[in-house]
Scaffold this active site. Structure first.
Site, short mmCIF file in Angstrom:
data_model
loop_
_atom_site.label_atom_id
_atom_site.label_comp_id
_atom_site.label_asym_id
_atom_site.label_seq_id
_atom_site.Cartn_x
_atom_site.Cartn_y
_atom_site.Cartn_z
N CYS A 84 -10.90 -38.63 -34.21
CA CYS A 84 -11.88 -37.87 -35.00
C CYS A 84 -12.55 -38.65 -36.12
CB CYS A 84 -11.20 -36.64 -35.61
SG CYS A 84 -10.39 -35.56 -34.43
N HIS A 140 -13.29 -33.95 -42.23
CA HIS A 140 -12.35 -35.00 -41.81
C HIS A 140 -12.78 -36.41 -42.18
CE1 HIS A 140 -8.96 -35.88 -38.67
NE2 HIS A 140 -8.59 -36.06 -39.93
#
Length: 513
Positions: A84, A140
Site C-alpha cells: 500500500c 496510509h
C-alpha cells in the site's frame, strides 16, 4: 488547523475601485477557464487482485466498474508497487518510493514517519491549477505529525482514516478510533459500512461542488483490504462459492462496485459527468490468503511478480478520443502525477527527481506509450536473498533477490492456507514476518535468486530465461544497478508508544513526533 482553503484570484487585494473592477473581471475569466478544465475522480481499490473484477473474471459481479471500463480504456499493463504505502506515495509524489525512503513495507500506525515534507504532492499542483481538491478514504502515508496529514498536503478536505486497515463498521484499529472529518475525530458514523460511508461523503462533495471550479476527488476505498467484512446482502450474491473467505471477499468487491455506481450517478445528477475523467486502479495485487486472486498471473500482494504489481486499471471520460478497448502500453503508478497535471492544463512539474511521465496522449488518443521501462520495486532492507528488486525494459523483466510472499499460481479459491501463515500478523503490514515465513517455504518454482522473463510472450512468468539469455541479463543488471544508486535508505524506524491512542482519549491522533 489545516491549510487555508481559498480560490487563488480572490487572494488579490485591490487598493482602489478601478483595480477592484479589473480583479473581478480577472476572477470571472479565471472561473470561466477553470470550468472548462475536466474534473478528475481518482479511485483506488485496496488489495484488489487481477482476477477480482468482472471485466477480467465473469464470476465477479461488478457491473458499474465493468461499464465504466468497457466504455473507456482498460490499461492492461498498468503497474504499481507490491504493497500500500509505496504505491500511494508514487500516486501522490510522482517519485519512486525508494527515492522517498518509503520502499520497505508500509507505515505502521505507531511509526514516527511519513512522506517527506519537501516533496510536492499531487493535490498541491492541481490546486495551483484552480482545482478544488478533496479526499475520501484511506491515507496510509503517515500521520504522526499534523504536517503529514491530507489537509496539510494539498487537500481542501479529508474524510477517512489515516492508517492501513481497520474495522469496516466500527472504524477502529486495535484500541483506537481512526476516522477523521478534516482534522476532527468523527465518532458519529460507527456502524456504517465504510464503502457506503465514503460514497455518502463523496456524493455530498459532488452535490455541493462549485461548478465554476474543476474538481479533483481522490477516492481510495478501504475495500477490499483485510479484515474480510461485508454486509450479508453482498456475500449472498455469491452463495455458490463454498470457500467462505472468497465468498465474502467477492461480496466486498460488489459493495465497492455499488458505491462507485452511486458516485457515478451523483456526478450525472450534478451535471459534472460529461466533463469528468474517472481513473481507477488497484494499489497492489490481491492476497490469495485473504480472499483475493490474481490468476493467471503469478504471485500475490507483497511480491514483485506480476500478480503483486500488475494493477487492475482503466480510465473513462468524454475527453478520450478512442474508447472501448484494452491498451497494452506500459503505465506506472508514478505516471498518474504528470498525466493528471496534463489533463489539468498544467506544464510538467518542476521537480528534477520526477520519475512520472505524462502519458495523457497515450490515454486520450490511443497511441503507443512513451514509457519503455520502469522499476517494479527496490528494497535493500530485505533480510534474505540480496534484496527485493525488479526492473522492466521493453518486453523483458529481470528480478533479483527475494521475490516476495507466495511465488505460485493460485486459482480461486484453491490455495492451501497453512495455519502458520494465517496466524501471522500480516495485517500489521510488515514484510518481515513474510520473509521469515518464506525462508521456510519452497514456493518459488524455477526461481533461485535471479529471474528473466519475457512478459509479452510469457505474462504468467513460467519460463525463467536467466540461463539462456545471459547477455540480456547483464544489460538488465546494469540498469538495475544504476537505479539502486539513486535509492535512499528506507525510513523505517521502530514503533513509538507515544502514538498509542490511549494517550489521546482512544483516538489515533497526530502530533506526537
Amino acid at each position: 488547523m489545516g491549510q487555508q482553503k481559498t480560490v487563488f484570484w480572490s487572494q488579490i487585494m485591490a487598493p482602489d475601485k478601478c483595480l477592484t473592477v479589473l480583479v473581478l473581471v480577472a476572477g470571472l475569466c479565471s472561473s470561466f477557464t477553470y470550468a472548462k478544465l475536466p474534473n478528475i475522480v481518482f479511485i483506488v481499490a485496496d488489495d484488489l487482485g487481477f482476477n477480482d473484477v468482472g471485466f477480467n473474471n465473469p464470476d465477479i459481479l461488478s457491473p458499474n466498474i465493468d461499464k465504466l471500463a468497457s466504455e473507456g480504456v482498460i490499461l492492461d499493463q498498468s503497474y504499481v508497487h507490491p504493497v500500500c504505502t509505496p504505491s500511494r506515495s508514487a500516486f501522490m509524489t510522482g517519485l519512486y518510493p525508494w527515492k522517498a525512503g518509503l520502499q520497505h513495507g508500509t507505515i505502521h500506525p505507531l511509526q514516527p514517519v511519513c512522506a517527506p515534507y519537501n516533496v510536492t504532492f499531487l493535490p498541491e499542483v492541481l490546486r495551483k491549477q484552480g482545482y478544488a481538491t478533496h479526499m475520501v478514504g484511506k491515507w496510509h502515508l503517515g500521520f504522526c505529525n499534523w504536517n503529514c496529514t491530507p489537509t496539510y498536503r494539498g487537500f481542501d478536505s479529508f474524510f477517512g482514516f489515516y492508517s492501513g486497515m481497520e474495522d469496516y463498521y466500527a472504524h477502529t484499529r486495535d484500541n483506537g478510533l481512526d476516522l477523521r472529518d478534516d482534522e476532527k475525530p468523527d465518532r458519529l458514523d460507527g456502524g456504517i459500512y465504510s464503502a457506503e460511508l465514503f460514497a455518502m461523503r463523496a456524493k455530498r462533495i459532488i452535490t455541493n461542488h462549485d461548478k465554476n471550479r474543476p474538481l479533483f476527488l481522490y477516492l481510495p476505498f478501504q475495500n477490499v483490504h483485510a479484515p474480510v467484512q461485508v454486509p450479508r446482502r453482498y456475500s449472498n450474491m455469491y452463495a455458490h462459492i463454498q470457500d467462505e473467505t472468497r465468498r465474502n471477499f467477492s461480496g466486498m468487491v460488489s459493495a465497492m462496485d455499488e458505491a462507485i455506481g452511486n458516485i457515478t450517478t451523483a456526478l450525472k445528477e450534478a451535471g459534472l459527468y460529461d466533463n469528468t475523467l474517472i481513473a481507477f486502479t488497484s494499489d497492489n495485487g490481491g492476497s490469495p490468503f485473504r480472499g483475493g486472486n490474481n490468476f493467471p498471473l503469478r504471485g500475490s500482494k507483497a511480491s514483485i511478480w506480476e500478480g503483486g504489481t500488475r494493477a487492475v486499471a482503466f480510465v473513462h471520460g468524454p475527453m478520450l478520443q478512442k474508447t472501448g478497448y484494452r491498451h497494452n502500453g506500459k503505465f506506472h503508478a508514478v505516471d498518474w502525477f504528470q498525466t493528471f497535471l496534463a489533463v489539468a492544463g498544467g506544464s510538467p512539474a518542476a521537480n528534477i527527481n520526477m520519475d512520472s511521465m505524462n502519458l495523457w496522449p497515450m490515454l486520450k488518443l490511443g497511441i503507443d506509450s512513451a514509457r519503455t521501462e520502469f522499476v517494479y520495486h527496490l528494497d535493500n532492507k530485505s533480510p534474505s536473498l540480496q534484496g527485493h528488486a525488479a526492473i522492466r525494459v521493453g518486453d523483458y523483466k529481470y528480478i533479483e533477490g527475494f521475490p516476495g510472499l507466495f511465488s505460485g499460481w493460485a486459482e480461486p479459491p484453491k490455495v492451501q492456507q497453512s495455519q502458520e501463515y494465517l496466524n501471522l500478523d500480516h495485517d500489521r503490514d510488515s514484510l518481515d514476518a513474510f520473509y521469515k515465513y518464506m525462508q521456510k517455504s519452497k514456493t518459488s518454482p524455477g526461481y533461485s535468486g535471479h529471474g528473466l522473463y519475457n512478459i509479452k510472450d510469457d505474462p504468467t512468468e513460467h519460463k525463467n530465461l536467466v540461463q539462456t539469455m545471459p547477455q540480456v541479463v547483464q544489460e538488465m543488471k546494469k540498469k538495475l544497478k544504476l537505479a539502486q544508486q539513486e535509492m535512499v535508505p528506507a525510513n523505517d524506524p521502530p514503533d513509538d508508544n507515544k502514538g498509542n491512542p490511549n494517550n489521546f482519549g482512544g483516538v489515533w491522533t497526530p502530533g506526537w513526533c
